[in-house]
Design a protein around this motif. Structure first.
Motif, short mmCIF file in Angstrom:
data_model
loop_
_atom_site.label_atom_id
_atom_site.label_comp_id
_atom_site.label_asym_id
_atom_site.label_seq_id
_atom_site.Cartn_x
_atom_site.Cartn_y
_atom_site.Cartn_z
N UNK A 67 2.93 -27.56 -69.10
CA UNK A 67 3.89 -27.98 -68.30
C UNK A 67 4.10 -29.35 -68.39
N UNK A 68 3.16 -30.56 -68.36
CA UNK A 68 3.27 -31.78 -68.70
C UNK A 68 4.03 -32.07 -69.83
N UNK A 69 3.53 -31.42 -70.84
CA UNK A 69 4.15 -31.79 -72.41
C UNK A 69 5.70 -31.27 -72.42
N UNK A 70 5.91 -30.06 -71.68
CA UNK A 70 7.39 -29.66 -71.50
C UNK A 70 8.22 -30.53 -70.98
N UNK A 71 7.88 -30.95 -69.81
CA UNK A 71 8.57 -31.79 -68.99
C UNK A 71 8.81 -33.11 -69.48
N UNK A 72 7.62 -33.66 -70.32
CA UNK A 72 7.88 -35.08 -70.86
C UNK A 72 8.89 -34.86 -71.95
N UNK A 73 8.97 -33.86 -72.59
CA UNK A 73 9.92 -33.49 -73.61
C UNK A 73 11.51 -33.36 -73.11
N UNK A 74 11.50 -32.86 -71.92
CA UNK A 74 12.65 -32.50 -71.05
C UNK A 74 12.98 -34.29 -70.61
N UNK A 75 12.34 -34.94 -70.44
CA UNK A 75 12.65 -36.31 -70.00
C UNK A 75 13.07 -37.03 -71.13
N UNK A 133 17.46 -28.86 -73.98
CA UNK A 133 17.14 -28.78 -72.66
C UNK A 133 16.87 -27.55 -72.04
N UNK A 134 17.91 -26.61 -72.71
CA UNK A 134 17.93 -25.21 -71.91
C UNK A 134 16.61 -24.54 -72.29
N UNK A 135 16.35 -24.76 -73.55
CA UNK A 135 15.30 -24.09 -74.01
C UNK A 135 13.64 -24.62 -73.46
N UNK A 178 9.58 -24.01 -69.34
CA UNK A 178 8.98 -24.63 -68.24
C UNK A 178 8.71 -23.55 -67.11
N UNK A 179 10.06 -22.73 -66.92
CA UNK A 179 9.76 -21.82 -65.72
C UNK A 179 8.86 -20.88 -66.01
#
Length: 327
Positions: free
Chosen positions: A67-75, A214-216, A221-222
């Protein structure tokens, strides 16, 4: 365990707020909760817990890390989006300046010619018409860009390509007329406008790709969030079962202690009756026999205990022995 779950839920709510508003404040909160959660997770491994519960905690930690990794990628992706939008805004602004400059050049020449009682040549008049079409094309692109930023319309790239395909005719005409009207200052703004439109198309392609990424990431993330929720519920059930088992063990131990206490009390009471009450009853019986005149002065209690009851019996035997000698 509850601290990890609560912090994770708070972090997920914070992430959702960031994805809605894209405010830096939520990133700062996320980093704080992330560090806090990492600290709680490390402490969990120091506890003596069941194997199944430990495996669930490890699984939860892995999902949280994903989850951390995905959100860091989103940022990171969002930073690229913001940079792209800034470049796009500059590109559109410069394109507007160039096409406006071109229109002003032609309209100024038209005004000057009218003051002299003349008109634009047919070529220049047609060129002015094409330039105005170019301005309309620019406005359509700008409007499409604004709509995309507001709605995130997934058909944006398709509409962009359709619009750009129709605009190629305008670009070709602008270039052709500018070449035909040499030495009149039209070639440079036309060339700049064409280049800026190409740059805009490239930036739009990049923006569309970033939006898809970002959508991916958001979908992943969901999925990760749902997995964390399920593991948290499972872990909560295991923790509750362990707590209930501990409570049952405490209750069982308490019952055993109470039973042992009751048995010990009964045994102690019986011992007290045997060691105190019985000897006293013997003394009472002997005293009663003597008092009623039918006592046998040759009998002795012979109680050999060293406590107060034993002393009472011993002195009673001495008393009876002296009384027997006197009689």
């Amino acid at each position: 365990m509850n601290n990890v779950v609560r912090t994770t839920v708070s972090m997920q709510a914070n992430v959702k707020s960031y994805l809605k508003y894209y405010n830096q404040h939520y990133i700062e909160n996320y980093e704080f909760l992330k560090n806090k959660n990492t600290s709680f997770s490390k402490k969990l491994y120091s506890f003596n817990i069941a194997k199944e519960e430990k495996e669930s905690i490890e699984n939860l930690s892995e999902k949280i890390w994903n989850y951390y990794t995905l959100f860091d990628s989103i940022i990171t992706n969002r930073e690229e989006v913001e940079n792209n939008l800034e470049k796009t805004a500059i590109c559109l602004s410069n394109a507007e300046k160039e096409i406006t400059t071109l229109i002003k050049l032609l309209e100024t020449r038209q005004t000057n010619l009218q003051m002299e009682g003349r008109k634009l040549s047919a070529t220049e008049a047609e060129f002015l018409s094409i330039v105005r079409d170019g301005k309309i094309f620019y406005q359509s692109l700008s409007g499409l860009q604004k709509d995309y930023r507001l709605t995130g319309d997934s058909t944006f790239y398709l509409k962009l390509n359709e619009l750009y395909a129709s605009g190629k005719f305008v670009f070709g005409e602008l270039r052709g007329f500018a070449r035909n009207l040499k030495n009149m200052g039209y070639e440079k703004p036309v060339s700049n406008f064409r280049n800026l439109m190409k740059e805009y198309l490239a930036l739009s392609e990049e923006q569309f790709d970033l939006s898809k990424k970002e959508k991916t990431y958001t979908d992943q993330l969901d999925t990760c969030e749902n997995a964390i929720s399920q593991i948290s519920k499972s872990l909560a059930t295991l923790t509750e079962d362990r707590t209930n088992h501990m409570r049952a063990s405490i209750v069982t131990s308490s019952v055993i202690v109470i039973l042992v206490f009751i048995v010990s009390f009964i045994v102690l009471s019986f011992s007290l009756v045997t060691s105190i009450i019985v000897p006293i009853k013997k003394v009472i019986k002997s005293m009663k026999d003597i008092a009623e005149g039918e006592g046998d002065l040759t009998k002795r209690l012979n109680i050999n205990s060293h406590d107060e009851v034993g002393q009472l019996a011993s002195w009673f035997d001495v008393f009876v022995d002296k009384l027997h000698n006197i009689i």
